[in-house]
Design a protein around this motif. Structure first.
Motif, PDB file in Angstrom:
ATOM      1  N   LYS A  32     -25.230   2.707 -48.461  1.00  0.00           N
ATOM      2  CA  LYS A  32     -24.318   3.056 -47.367  1.00  0.00           C
ATOM      3  C   LYS A  32     -23.215   4.010 -47.820  1.00  0.00           C
ATOM      4  O   LYS A  32     -23.038   5.082 -47.212  1.00  0.00           O
ATOM      5  CB  LYS A  32     -23.717   1.796 -46.749  1.00  0.00           C
ATOM      6  CG  LYS A  32     -22.883   2.070 -45.504  1.00  0.00           C
ATOM      7  CD  LYS A  32     -22.289   0.795 -44.945  1.00  0.00           C
ATOM      8  CE  LYS A  32     -21.578   1.072 -43.624  1.00  0.00           C
ATOM      9  NZ  LYS A  32     -20.564   2.145 -43.740  1.00  0.00           N
ATOM     10  N   SER A  75     -24.722   7.460 -48.646  1.00  0.00           N
ATOM     11  CA  SER A  75     -25.052   8.259 -47.464  1.00  0.00           C
ATOM     12  C   SER A  75     -23.795   8.791 -46.794  1.00  0.00           C
ATOM     13  O   SER A  75     -23.758   9.940 -46.337  1.00  0.00           O
ATOM     14  CB  SER A  75     -25.861   7.422 -46.471  1.00  0.00           C
ATOM     15  OG  SER A  75     -27.137   7.118 -46.992  1.00  0.00           O
ATOM     16  N   GLY A  76     -22.750   7.957 -46.736  1.00  0.00           N
ATOM     17  CA  GLY A  76     -21.505   8.400 -46.124  1.00  0.00           C
ATOM     18  C   GLY A  76     -20.904   9.593 -46.845  1.00  0.00           C
ATOM     19  O   GLY A  76     -20.450  10.551 -46.212  1.00  0.00           O
ATOM     20  N   SER A 101     -20.704  13.384 -45.289  1.00  0.00           N
ATOM     21  CA  SER A 101     -19.390  14.006 -45.237  1.00  0.00           C
ATOM     22  C   SER A 101     -19.392  15.357 -45.953  1.00  0.00           C
ATOM     23  O   SER A 101     -18.797  16.338 -45.477  1.00  0.00           O
ATOM     24  CB  SER A 101     -18.352  13.076 -45.880  1.00  0.00           C
ATOM     25  OG  SER A 101     -17.067  13.661 -45.853  1.00  0.00           O
ATOM     26  N   ASN A 105     -30.162   9.563 -44.130  1.00  0.00           N
ATOM     27  CA  ASN A 105     -28.711   9.410 -44.168  1.00  0.00           C
ATOM     28  C   ASN A 105     -28.189   8.600 -42.986  1.00  0.00           C
ATOM     29  O   ASN A 105     -27.372   7.690 -43.148  1.00  0.00           O
ATOM     30  CB  ASN A 105     -28.040  10.785 -44.177  1.00  0.00           C
ATOM     31  CG  ASN A 105     -28.224  11.521 -45.489  1.00  0.00           C
ATOM     32  OD1 ASN A 105     -28.326  10.902 -46.545  1.00  0.00           O
ATOM     33  ND2 ASN A 105     -28.280  12.839 -45.429  1.00  0.00           N
ATOM     34  N   LEU A 106     -28.658   8.929 -41.781  1.00  0.00           N
ATOM     35  CA  LEU A 106     -28.098   8.325 -40.571  1.00  0.00           C
ATOM     36  C   LEU A 106     -28.329   6.821 -40.484  1.00  0.00           C
ATOM     37  O   LEU A 106     -27.528   6.101 -39.900  1.00  0.00           O
ATOM     38  CB  LEU A 106     -28.670   9.008 -39.326  1.00  0.00           C
ATOM     39  CG  LEU A 106     -28.176  10.420 -39.026  1.00  0.00           C
ATOM     40  CD1 LEU A 106     -28.762  10.905 -37.711  1.00  0.00           C
ATOM     41  CD2 LEU A 106     -26.651  10.476 -38.967  1.00  0.00           C
ATOM     42  N   HIS A 115     -27.901   4.582 -42.494  1.00  0.00           N
ATOM     43  CA  HIS A 115     -26.913   3.771 -43.206  1.00  0.00           C
ATOM     44  C   HIS A 115     -25.498   3.936 -42.663  1.00  0.00           C
ATOM     45  O   HIS A 115     -24.571   3.293 -43.162  1.00  0.00           O
ATOM     46  CB  HIS A 115     -26.912   4.146 -44.698  1.00  0.00           C
ATOM     47  CG  HIS A 115     -28.210   3.900 -45.390  1.00  0.00           C
ATOM     48  ND1 HIS A 115     -28.749   2.640 -45.540  1.00  0.00           N
ATOM     49  CD2 HIS A 115     -29.102   4.758 -45.964  1.00  0.00           C
ATOM     50  CE1 HIS A 115     -29.902   2.719 -46.189  1.00  0.00           C
ATOM     51  NE2 HIS A 115     -30.136   3.991 -46.444  1.00  0.00           N
ATOM     52  N   LEU A 116     -25.310   4.807 -41.656  1.00  0.00           N
ATOM     53  CA  LEU A 116     -23.965   5.067 -41.148  1.00  0.00           C
ATOM     54  C   LEU A 116     -23.589   4.106 -40.037  1.00  0.00           C
ATOM     55  O   LEU A 116     -24.435   3.693 -39.244  1.00  0.00           O
ATOM     56  CB  LEU A 116     -23.861   6.507 -40.628  1.00  0.00           C
ATOM     57  CG  LEU A 116     -24.164   7.637 -41.622  1.00  0.00           C
ATOM     58  CD1 LEU A 116     -23.837   8.978 -40.978  1.00  0.00           C
ATOM     59  CD2 LEU A 116     -23.397   7.465 -42.917  1.00  0.00           C
ATOM     60  N   ASP A 117     -22.306   3.753 -39.965  1.00  0.00           N
ATOM     61  CA  ASP A 117     -21.842   2.913 -38.860  1.00  0.00           C
ATOM     62  C   ASP A 117     -21.420   3.801 -37.686  1.00  0.00           C
ATOM     63  O   ASP A 117     -21.444   5.024 -37.772  1.00  0.00           O
ATOM     64  CB  ASP A 117     -20.710   1.990 -39.303  1.00  0.00           C
ATOM     65  CG  ASP A 117     -19.507   2.736 -39.861  1.00  0.00           C
ATOM     66  OD1 ASP A 117     -19.261   3.880 -39.427  1.00  0.00           O
ATOM     67  OD2 ASP A 117     -18.810   2.190 -40.736  1.00  0.00           O
ATOM     68  N   GLU A 143     -18.692   6.515 -38.246  1.00  0.00           N
ATOM     69  CA  GLU A 143     -19.148   7.661 -39.035  1.00  0.00           C
ATOM     70  C   GLU A 143     -20.023   8.590 -38.201  1.00  0.00           C
ATOM     71  O   GLU A 143     -19.923   9.816 -38.318  1.00  0.00           O
ATOM     72  CB  GLU A 143     -19.907   7.163 -40.276  1.00  0.00           C
ATOM     73  CG  GLU A 143     -19.005   6.495 -41.303  1.00  0.00           C
ATOM     74  CD  GLU A 143     -19.787   5.800 -42.404  1.00  0.00           C
ATOM     75  OE1 GLU A 143     -19.416   5.937 -43.583  1.00  0.00           O
ATOM     76  OE2 GLU A 143     -20.780   5.100 -42.085  1.00  0.00           O
ATOM     77  N   VAL A 144     -20.869   8.010 -37.359  1.00  0.00           N
ATOM     78  CA  VAL A 144     -21.699   8.829 -36.462  1.00  0.00           C
ATOM     79  C   VAL A 144     -20.804   9.563 -35.463  1.00  0.00           C
ATOM     80  O   VAL A 144     -21.017  10.747 -35.166  1.00  0.00           O
ATOM     81  CB  VAL A 144     -22.732   7.954 -35.718  1.00  0.00           C
ATOM     82  CG1 VAL A 144     -23.494   8.786 -34.685  1.00  0.00           C
ATOM     83  CG2 VAL A 144     -23.708   7.330 -36.705  1.00  0.00           C
TER      84      VAL A 144
END
Length: 409
Positions: free
Chosen positions: A171, A174-175, A179, A209-210, A212-214, A217-218
């Motif tokens: 997570k 990926s963030g 970024s 990547n997506l 694992h994003l919350d 973040e999306v």
């Protein structure tokens, strides 16, 4: 002997750098006074020195010095909070904040071990690179932002290769990567390199990547994509006002692609919807409806898409009570523009005029606007009985409003 010489060199380098830091930090401690031009030059000098140290091939014997650099960088980064600008801050404060973060980032980078960093360290420093580059780009320091992003590219490559068999860092990894690519996307866009911006966007939003994003973040990446799309749309509108309709429609088509990506990202949230994401969706749909409309002279099917998007947006705004009266009135005017362009029936035009009049705030400018719009309609529409009914109601409402005005004497 070599180690002794190197140690002496490192000590001299560190002493000079720390002296610069002492001066800058003493000025940072006095929050009542802005940084001066010499402080900016000192911060840039610190950044240059730290960056040169990061490239030094003899760093293996400098571990004690690197620990000091890392700690000083962390302290300087934390002190930048005192200089954090807001929307109303002057450009000087924004530049001060960006230069502090640049120097802090370069110090922390210089403190990284040369023989391989942990995955935690790579994630942390890549995130700092992204933030520093964003600050620099925001105050038009494009060359400095680009240099930080070049370092970010090296960090991202190392991070991609870093071993994480258990997926413990999936997570945050990926963030940091998303970024980084979104920062590269924004930088490329500001440099008018649209093809690179599109490539960086695609790298950022791949499924790996997506997943694992919350939601937050999306939402952030979607808002950045929307900003680019609306920027393109504004330029298309200006082109249209300058009577360059073909170029305007083509630019609006480009805007459609970006705004559709923003919508796709917002819909990826699924059952993680938050108030922020819902508000973002409304903003995206507004821009998408406009982009479809402005591109419809080149892509005729987009006019129907604009109308459908507008209907969806109106339904959402009413259901969620997310739009005030003024915003809903803007949607009705937009619908009128769409109906006129597609040569809608008389009944459809009368209905949207009625909706506009029913919700009209009676000011001089609003009344003038609606009357001018009515005069532009075809004679058959103006002279129809239904049309007279609408106009009669409108005139009575204006007259009633006029007589109810309070006496100002």
């Amino acid at each position: 002997m070599v180690k002794e010489v190197l140690s002496a060199c490192y000590f001299g380098f560190l002493r000079f750098l720390l002296d610069l830091l002492v001066t800058v930090k003493s000025h940072l401690a006095d929050t009542s006074q802005p940084l001066i031009a010499q402080d900016h030059e000192d911060l840039l000098q610190i950044a240059r020195l730290a960056e040169s140290f990061s490239n030094e091939k003899y760093r293996k014997g400098a571990a004690p010095f690197m620990d000091v650099l890392d700690q000083e960088g962390v302290n300087l980064w934390n002190s930048s909070i005192l200089m954090r600008p807001d929307a109303d801050s002057d450009p000087h404060r924004k530049i001060s904040f960006a230069f502090i973060r640049l120097a802090a980032f370069r110090l922390i980078e210089a403190g990284m071990p040369s023989d391989g960093s942990s995955i935690e360290a790579l994630i942390r420093v890549l995130q700092l690179a992204n933030k520093a580059a964003a600050c620099l780009a925001a105050c038009e320091q494009t060359e400095l932002a680009a240099s930080v992003l070049i370092t970010g590219a090296q960090l991202e490559e190392e991070l991609q290769k870093a071993d994480d068999p258990s997926g413990q860092y999936a997570k945050p990894k990926s963030g940091a990567i998303v970024s980084y690519y979104s920062s590269r996307m924004e930088a490329a866009w500001k440099e008018d390199n649209e093809s690179v911006a599109v490539y960086m966007l695609e790298q950022a939003i791949n499924d790996q990547n997506l997943q694992h994003l919350d939601a937050q973040e999306v939402e952030l990446i979607a808002s950045k994509v929307l900003d680019i799309g609306t920027s393109i749309l504004r330029s298309a509108t200006i082109d249209h006002q300058n009577q360059d309709g073909t170029i305007a429609a083509q630019r609006a088509l480009v805007a459609v692609n970006w705004i559709q990506k923003a919508l796709w990202l917002s819909e990826r949230v699924g059952d993680k919807d938050t108030l922020g994401v819902n508000q973002l969706k409304v903003a995206i749909l507004k821009s998408l409806a406009r982009a479809y409309y402005h591109s419809s002279s080149t892509e005729p099917d987009n006019l129907a898409k604009s109308e459908a998007t507008l209907e969806e947006l109106t339904a959402i705004s009413i259901a969620n009570k997310s739009g005030d009266a003024g915003e809903l009135q803007q949607l009705r005017w937009m619908k009128l523009s769409i109906l006129k362009r597609r040569a809608a029936t008389e009944q459809e035009l009368i209905q949207v005029f009625k909706d506009i009049i029913d919700h009209l705030v009676f000011t001089e400018s609003n009344v003038t606007e609606i009357l001018q719009e009515i005069r532009l309609q075809s004679s058959s529409l103006v002279t129809s009985s239904k049309r007279f009914a609408v106009m009669t109601k409108f005139c009575l409402q204006v007259q009633d409003h006029h007589y109810r005005e309070p006496d100002s004497t």
